[in-house]
Design a protein around this motif. Structure first.
Motif, mmCIF file in Angstrom:
data_model
loop_
_atom_site.group_PDB
_atom_site.id
_atom_site.type_symbol
_atom_site.label_atom_id
_atom_site.label_comp_id
_atom_site.label_asym_id
_atom_site.label_seq_id
_atom_site.Cartn_x
_atom_site.Cartn_y
_atom_site.Cartn_z
ATOM 1 N N SER A 217 76.426 52.149 -34.226
ATOM 2 C CA SER A 217 75.815 53.259 -33.805
ATOM 3 C C SER A 217 76.559 54.119 -32.315
ATOM 4 N N ASP A 218 77.118 54.887 -32.560
ATOM 5 C CA ASP A 218 78.171 56.502 -31.850
ATOM 6 C C ASP A 218 77.157 56.385 -30.583
ATOM 7 N N ALA A 219 75.461 56.294 -30.164
ATOM 8 C CA ALA A 219 74.725 56.248 -29.577
ATOM 9 C C ALA A 219 74.836 55.549 -28.799
ATOM 10 N N CYS A 220 76.160 54.280 -28.615
ATOM 11 C CA CYS A 220 75.612 52.911 -28.054
ATOM 12 C C CYS A 220 77.426 52.557 -26.917
ATOM 13 N N VAL A 221 78.160 53.872 -28.089
ATOM 14 C CA VAL A 221 79.152 53.872 -27.281
ATOM 15 C C VAL A 221 79.312 54.142 -25.374
ATOM 16 N N ALA A 222 80.083 52.812 -25.058
ATOM 17 C CA ALA A 222 80.294 53.092 -23.374
ATOM 18 C C ALA A 222 78.443 52.791 -22.832
ATOM 19 N N GLU A 223 77.353 51.678 -23.450
ATOM 20 C CA GLU A 223 76.071 51.504 -23.316
ATOM 21 C C GLU A 223 76.351 50.138 -22.760
ATOM 22 N N VAL A 224 75.042 50.424 -22.037
ATOM 23 C CA VAL A 224 74.930 48.385 -21.304
ATOM 24 C C VAL A 224 73.533 48.546 -22.489
ATOM 25 N N LEU A 225 73.027 46.999 -23.218
ATOM 26 C CA LEU A 225 72.491 46.739 -23.924
ATOM 27 C C LEU A 225 71.684 45.375 -23.283
ATOM 28 N N ASN A 226 70.181 45.548 -23.640
ATOM 29 C CA ASN A 226 69.386 44.085 -23.361
ATOM 30 C C ASN A 226 69.205 43.695 -24.781
ATOM 31 N N LEU A 227 69.170 42.590 -25.381
ATOM 32 C CA LEU A 227 69.090 42.010 -26.347
ATOM 33 C C LEU A 227 67.842 40.888 -25.986
ATOM 34 N N GLY A 228 66.650 40.922 -26.955
ATOM 35 C CA GLY A 228 66.025 40.296 -26.504
ATOM 36 C C GLY A 228 64.262 40.811 -27.065
ATOM 37 N N GLU A 229 63.534 39.664 -27.118
ATOM 38 C CA GLU A 229 62.549 39.057 -27.806
ATOM 39 C C GLU A 229 61.364 40.533 -26.850
ATOM 40 N N ALA A 230 60.320 41.003 -27.443
ATOM 41 C CA ALA A 230 59.501 41.424 -26.990
ATOM 42 C C ALA A 230 58.450 41.257 -26.400
ATOM 43 N N ARG A 231 57.952 40.289 -26.780
ATOM 44 C CA ARG A 231 56.662 39.329 -26.086
ATOM 45 C C ARG A 231 57.860 37.774 -26.014
ATOM 46 N N THR A 232 57.269 37.412 -25.427
ATOM 47 C CA THR A 232 57.960 36.156 -23.925
ATOM 48 C C THR A 232 56.784 34.820 -23.766
ATOM 49 N N TRP A 233 57.027 34.097 -24.901
ATOM 50 C CA TRP A 233 56.233 32.579 -24.399
ATOM 51 C C TRP A 233 56.111 32.005 -22.910
ATOM 52 N N VAL A 276 62.799 40.430 -19.463
ATOM 53 C CA VAL A 276 63.534 40.790 -19.359
ATOM 54 C C VAL A 276 63.781 42.033 -20.773
ATOM 55 N N ASP A 277 63.575 43.348 -20.659
ATOM 56 C CA ASP A 277 63.017 44.415 -20.957
ATOM 57 C C ASP A 277 64.422 44.962 -21.964
ATOM 58 N N SER A 278 63.772 45.000 -23.462
ATOM 59 C CA SER A 278 65.178 45.291 -24.691
ATOM 60 C C SER A 278 64.257 46.659 -25.862
ATOM 61 N N SER A 279 64.121 46.849 -24.713
ATOM 62 C CA SER A 279 63.024 48.688 -25.024
ATOM 63 C C SER A 279 64.281 49.703 -25.770
ATOM 64 N N LYS A 280 65.484 49.324 -24.531
ATOM 65 C CA LYS A 280 67.103 50.734 -25.415
ATOM 66 C C LYS A 280 66.991 50.652 -26.091
ATOM 67 N N ALA A 281 67.390 49.353 -26.863
ATOM 68 C CA ALA A 281 67.838 49.007 -27.825
ATOM 69 C C ALA A 281 66.833 49.297 -28.748
ATOM 70 N N ARG A 282 65.440 48.693 -28.846
ATOM 71 C CA ARG A 282 65.210 48.794 -29.537
ATOM 72 C C ARG A 282 64.939 50.798 -29.574
ATOM 73 N N ASP A 283 64.719 51.344 -29.105
ATOM 74 C CA ASP A 283 64.875 52.594 -29.103
ATOM 75 C C ASP A 283 65.374 53.643 -29.247
ATOM 76 N N LEU A 284 66.979 52.407 -28.856
ATOM 77 C CA LEU A 284 68.089 53.679 -29.603
ATOM 78 C C LEU A 284 68.633 53.245 -31.388
ATOM 79 N N LEU A 285 68.241 51.816 -32.023
ATOM 80 C CA LEU A 285 68.406 50.921 -32.664
ATOM 81 C C LEU A 285 67.471 51.378 -33.757
ATOM 82 N N GLY A 286 66.316 51.042 -33.533
ATOM 83 C CA GLY A 286 65.774 50.651 -34.485
ATOM 84 C C GLY A 286 65.857 49.327 -34.799
ATOM 85 N N TRP A 287 65.674 48.488 -33.786
ATOM 86 C CA TRP A 287 66.130 47.141 -33.779
ATOM 87 C C TRP A 287 64.675 46.607 -33.790
#
Length: 326
Positions: A217-233, A276-287
């Motif tokens: 993704s070109d939208a992620c150049v020089a970006e920091v992204l958290n990657l993790g589950e949306a809900r946590t046990w 940890v919130d990973s909604s930025k990655a979900r919004d940018l990437l459709g992950w």
């Protein structure tokens, strides 16, 4: 694209290689040759220590990487030697960790500093080298610092992917082993504390998919992204689901935290959550992610079928904790 992967033969790295290969990328996997998984896709390999990369511009230039995914940079020196071998117009992604956050430092210190969920704007640690004095499996604890790695790569407009507690098939850290070693031994009662700690996880194949989407993704150049589950046990609920996936009816028996065996300490009380919130990655990437029960079932099945050769068979601490709490 032609993608050079640094550290692509174990666990997360192997999953990244499989994900990239499955989506048509041409790969050169650079590693020391210590691990050669038979089930890794047929891709090109370059056996080299990353410290030698600046002197190996020939084979690197011959491959002509358009992108680099660095999965094994643990120190400033690791980052600098890799970047010295990479052209200035190469797309870069580096794998980092959520241990960069101040909240993680609070966990190590036994304090509480931050509201949750933590996101990419949350404070990072001010203290460096958090593992000094500890033993790390794959790197030097005295020089390990993902903040140094991030700084070097962000100066080259890389994408930074911060990972949570990653679990799944081939996990050499064996996240479920504290529960599974007791299941294999036929233990019917496991000592547990409050089990309320929240620690964001990520299934390894979902993490690999997020990394692939981020570097494409070109939208992620020089970006920091958290990657993790949306809900946590919580840790307690996670332990119950591990038992369920293993087909065990063992009971989690409440004992005082001070009596918990060392490998079950995460089932006690931990003041600072690592939600940890990973909604930025979900919004940018459709992950998206795999169903948590399905992902855990796959992981538990693999680890039950591939137990560690040096599994700990000492349960005296369990017996003592259970007896004292009877």
């Amino acid at each position: 694209m032609r993608v050079m992967v640094l550290g692509g033969t174990r666990f997360i790295g192997a999953a990244i290689v499989e994900e990239l290969h499955a989506h048509g990328h041409e790969l050169l996997v650079v590693h020391r040759g210590e691990h050669e998984p038979a089930d890794l896709p047929e891709v090109d390999h370059l056996h080299a220590d990353r410290r030698d990369l600046p002197h190996l511009r020939g084979p690197v230039d011959e491959f002509g990487p358009e992108a680099v995914v660095d999965n094994s940079a643990f120190s400033a020196a690791d980052a600098e030697t890799a970047l010295a071998a990479i052209g200035g117009d190469t797309r870069l992604l580096v794998v980092s960790s959520m241990d960069v956050y101040r909240a993680f430092g609070a966990v190590l210190a036994g304090t509480e500093t931050d509201p949750v969920p933590v996101d990419e704007t949350s404070p990072v640690r001010r203290e460096r080298y958090p593992y000094r004095g500890r033993v790390l499996e794959s790197t030097d604890a005295d020089t390990y610092e993902k903040l140094d790695v991030e700084a070097a790569y962000l100066a080259r407009e890389a994408t930074v992917c911060r990972l949570p507690m990653v679990y799944g098939e081939r996990d050499h850290q064996r996240r479920e082993e504290p529960i599974l070693r007791r299941v294999r031994a036929g233990r019917t009662r496991l000592p547990a504390g409050s089990g309320t700690w929240l620690w964001t996880r990520g299934y390894v194949r979902d993490i690999a998919a997020g990394i692939r989407l981020a570097f494409e993704s070109d939208a992620c150049v020089a970006e920091v992204l958290n990657l993790g589950e949306a809900r946590t046990w919580s840790m307690g609920l996670w332990a119950r689901h591990v038992l369920e996936a293993a087909g065990s009816e063992a009971e989690l028996a409440r004992v005082p935290d001070v009596l918990l065996p060392d490998d079950l300490k995460p089932l006690g009380t931990v003041a600072q959550h690592l939600l940890v919130d990973s909604s930025k990655a979900r919004d940018l990437l459709g992950w998206t992610e795999t169903d948590r029960h399905e992902a855990l079932a796959r992981s538990v099945a693999w680890h039950l079928a591939n137990p560690p050769v040096d599994a700990d068979a000492d349960f005296s601490a369990d017996d003592g904790a259970l007896a004292a709490s009877a």
